[in-house]
Design a protein around this motif. Structure first.
Motif, mmCIF file in Angstrom:
data_model
loop_
_atom_site.group_PDB
_atom_site.id
_atom_site.type_symbol
_atom_site.label_atom_id
_atom_site.label_comp_id
_atom_site.label_asym_id
_atom_site.label_seq_id
_atom_site.Cartn_x
_atom_site.Cartn_y
_atom_site.Cartn_z
ATOM 1 N N CYS A 61 0.843 -1.200 0.000
ATOM 2 C CA CYS A 61 0.000 0.000 0.000
ATOM 3 C C CYS A 61 0.876 1.247 0.000
ATOM 4 C CB CYS A 61 -0.913 0.016 1.230
ATOM 5 S SG CYS A 61 -2.135 1.340 1.121
ATOM 6 N N ASN A 63 -0.279 4.127 0.868
ATOM 7 C CA ASN A 63 -0.785 5.036 1.908
ATOM 8 C C ASN A 63 -0.133 4.748 3.254
ATOM 9 O OD1 ASN A 63 -2.412 6.447 0.250
ATOM 10 N ND2 ASN A 63 -4.288 5.382 0.795
ATOM 11 N N ASP A 64 -0.375 5.681 4.164
ATOM 12 C CA ASP A 64 0.291 5.582 5.461
ATOM 13 C C ASP A 64 -0.678 5.833 6.612
ATOM 14 O OD1 ASP A 64 2.748 4.754 6.165
ATOM 15 O OD2 ASP A 64 3.781 6.666 5.830
ATOM 16 N N CYS A 65 -1.875 5.278 6.526
ATOM 17 C CA CYS A 65 -2.873 5.480 7.585
ATOM 18 C C CYS A 65 -2.228 5.074 8.919
ATOM 19 C CB CYS A 65 -4.107 4.626 7.317
ATOM 20 S SG CYS A 65 -4.782 4.894 5.664
ATOM 21 N N TYR A 67 -3.195 4.014 11.655
ATOM 22 C CA TYR A 67 -3.717 2.873 12.427
ATOM 23 C C TYR A 67 -3.371 1.517 11.829
ATOM 24 C CZ TYR A 67 -7.170 4.194 8.890
ATOM 25 O OH TYR A 67 -7.767 4.579 7.732
ATOM 26 N N CYS A 68 -2.895 1.485 10.582
ATOM 27 C CA CYS A 68 -2.908 0.228 9.822
ATOM 28 C C CYS A 68 -1.557 -0.488 9.827
ATOM 29 C CB CYS A 68 -3.324 0.546 8.390
ATOM 30 S SG CYS A 68 -3.360 -0.912 7.334
ATOM 31 N N ILE A 70 -0.378 -2.552 7.725
ATOM 32 C CA ILE A 70 0.295 -2.718 6.421
ATOM 33 C C ILE A 70 0.563 -1.362 5.770
ATOM 34 C CG2 ILE A 70 -0.526 -5.079 6.074
ATOM 35 C CD1 ILE A 70 -2.599 -3.967 4.053
ATOM 36 N N ARG A 71 0.571 -0.297 6.575
ATOM 37 C CA ARG A 71 0.875 1.043 6.057
ATOM 38 C C ARG A 71 2.265 1.041 5.421
ATOM 39 N NH1 ARG A 71 3.536 4.457 10.013
ATOM 40 N NH2 ARG A 71 2.278 6.234 9.340
ATOM 41 N N GLY A 107 -4.408 -3.371 -0.205
ATOM 42 C CA GLY A 107 -3.910 -2.010 -0.085
ATOM 43 C C GLY A 107 -4.034 -1.282 -1.424
ATOM 44 N N GLU A 108 -3.682 -0.010 -1.430
ATOM 45 C CA GLU A 108 -3.665 0.748 -2.689
ATOM 46 C C GLU A 108 -2.315 0.458 -3.339
ATOM 47 O OE1 GLU A 108 -5.107 4.794 -2.414
ATOM 48 O OE2 GLU A 108 -6.653 4.200 -0.993
ATOM 49 N N ARG A 173 -5.198 9.977 8.414
ATOM 50 C CA ARG A 173 -5.042 9.478 7.050
ATOM 51 C C ARG A 173 -4.309 10.439 6.120
ATOM 52 N NH1 ARG A 173 -8.432 7.958 3.730
ATOM 53 N NH2 ARG A 173 -7.350 6.002 3.371
HETATM 54 FE FE1 SF4 Z 1 -4.746 2.774 4.737
HETATM 55 FE FE2 SF4 Z 1 -6.020 0.686 3.543
HETATM 56 FE FE3 SF4 Z 1 -3.476 1.269 2.953
HETATM 57 FE FE4 SF4 Z 1 -4.036 0.264 5.330
HETATM 58 S S1 SF4 Z 1 -4.320 -0.757 3.399
HETATM 59 S S2 SF4 Z 1 -2.642 2.001 4.894
HETATM 60 S S3 SF4 Z 1 -6.053 1.193 5.741
HETATM 61 S S4 SF4 Z 1 -5.257 2.596 2.557
#
Ligand code: SF4
Ligand code: SAM
Length: 354
Positions: A61, A63-65, A67-68, A70-71, A107-108, A173
């Protein structure tokens, strides 16, 4: 099948108004809410618990949320990306067992381009599985991308708004809540059955946020609502956050059920990971869906959004058998129906627009 027959009943359960929801939110006990949620669920959806086979196809992914697990910045995460052949194999196992809804979540991942996901959806539908519904959950994409995915044959899309508090959303987010809501609008416009939802107990969330989360689900007129407890992951910036009790999640499920009686609401893995009987408790509060994990063991052990995730060593098929045992005391039956959005069933039955 426990869906079409319930449409008659569905019209008899009137959604509560925002004022009624607010009143119950502040004044009803958890026991009262769960009993009301359970009753409304049985009146609309009967005693069936719908099954959705989950396939976690990539944990990459960009992204770097915060909470996640797998960020992007979690360098301890062991990354994988399933080949189409592995995804189809996992899906076939579920299909052979009778499952007719599959959720592809990930993930993205830039390598999983829209064209590649469209190809995958077409392959699924062309492999004689036209009767199976495909739900996608792969984050924010462009409006054009959602239209392409729908044209390729995908039926549903899940994108949680995560929290209805715009400041908190941005903090967690680094993307505005409005961008998420705009994506949900695009998803609806593309013709998907729409799922969204949120985590309960995020750090910085207030009581009012928890109420606003429920009301936002209602305003969005969601077909599916995924909600579950936030569980802090040790390799994320939120590792020291307080773990809220499951009770907040159970109260939310019951109130979302009363706000959106027709919605499909999963008893989520996160609830089962927090408490051994978490998913059963969610069903007892108004949830009507379970999602056995069909991802091959070697992959699913790396899809660690939060610690303590259950069923990592169980094959999805074994999971179905154990789910069957678990819901018996609740006087519920597993259903292998596609479980479309109830409005969607009305359309197909009568040919009338929504
Ligand atoms: Fe965010 Fe989804 Fe990527 Fe996890 S998998 S960091 S929740 S976008
Ligand atoms: N990447 C897509 C997205 O974010 O929409 C789909 C995959 S994402 C991992 C699926 C969901 O996992 C998110 O919507 C979020 O609510 C949930 N999640 C992530 N981290 C979590 C945590 N620590 N505890 C509980 N749920 C979590």
């Amino acid at each position: 099948m426990g869906t079409g027959k319930d449409e008659k009943n569905a019209t008899q359960v009137v959604p509560l108004s925002p004022d009624q929801i607010m009143d119950l939110f502040y004044h009803a006990s958890t026991r009262e809410l769960m009993d009301m949620g359970n009753l409304a669920c049985c009146q609309v959806h009967g005693r069936d618990i719908l099954l959705r086979g989950l396939i976690e196809f990539t944990n990459v992914c960009t992204n770097d949320c915060l909470y996640c697990g797998i960020r992007n910045s979690n360098h301890k995460a062991n990354r994988y990306r399933m080949e189409a052949s592995m995804i189809l194999k996992a899906l076939q196992t579920g299909y052979d067992r009778g499952i007719r809804t599959f959720v592809l979540q990930g993930g993205e991942d830039p390598v999983y381009t829209i064209d590649r996901i469209c190809g995958l959806v077409r392959q699924i539908k062309d492999l004689g599985k036209k009767d199976a519904a495909v739900t996608l959950s792969c984050g924010i994409r462009s409006r054009e991308a959602y239209f392409k995915l729908a044209q390729a044959g995908a039926d549903r899309y899940l994108l949680r708004f995560e929290t209805a508090d715009p400041k908190l959303h941005f903090l967690l987010r680094n993307i505005g809540l409005n961008d998420r809501l705009k994506a949900l609008e695009d998803i609806r416009a593309a013709g998907f059955q729409v799922g969204s939802g949120y985590m309960v107990g995020l750090p910085g969330e207030t009581r009012e946020t928890r109420l606003e989360n429920i009301l936002l689900c209602q305003r969005l007129e969601l077909d599916m609502v995924g909600l579950g407890p936030f569980i802090p992951h040790p390799d994320t910036p939120l590792k020291h956050s307080f773990q809220h009790p499951l009770e907040h999640t159970l109260r939310s499920v019951a109130l979302v059920r009363l706000a959106l009686p027709k919605a499909h609401i999963p008893a989520t893995t996160a609830a089962g990971s927090l408490m051994p009987d978490g998913r059963e408790q969610m069903i007892a509060a108004g949830a009507n869906v379970l999602m056995p994990n069909l991802t091959q063991d070697k992959f699913k052990q790396k899809y660690l959004l939060y610690p303590g995730k259950i069923c990592l060593n169980e094959k999805g098929i074994q999971d179905i058998e154990s789910l069957n045992q678990r819901i018996r005391p609740l006087n519920r039956n597993l259903s292998f129906a596609r479980g479309d959005a109830l409005y969607h069933l009305t359309n197909m039955d009568t040919g009338e627009p929504k």
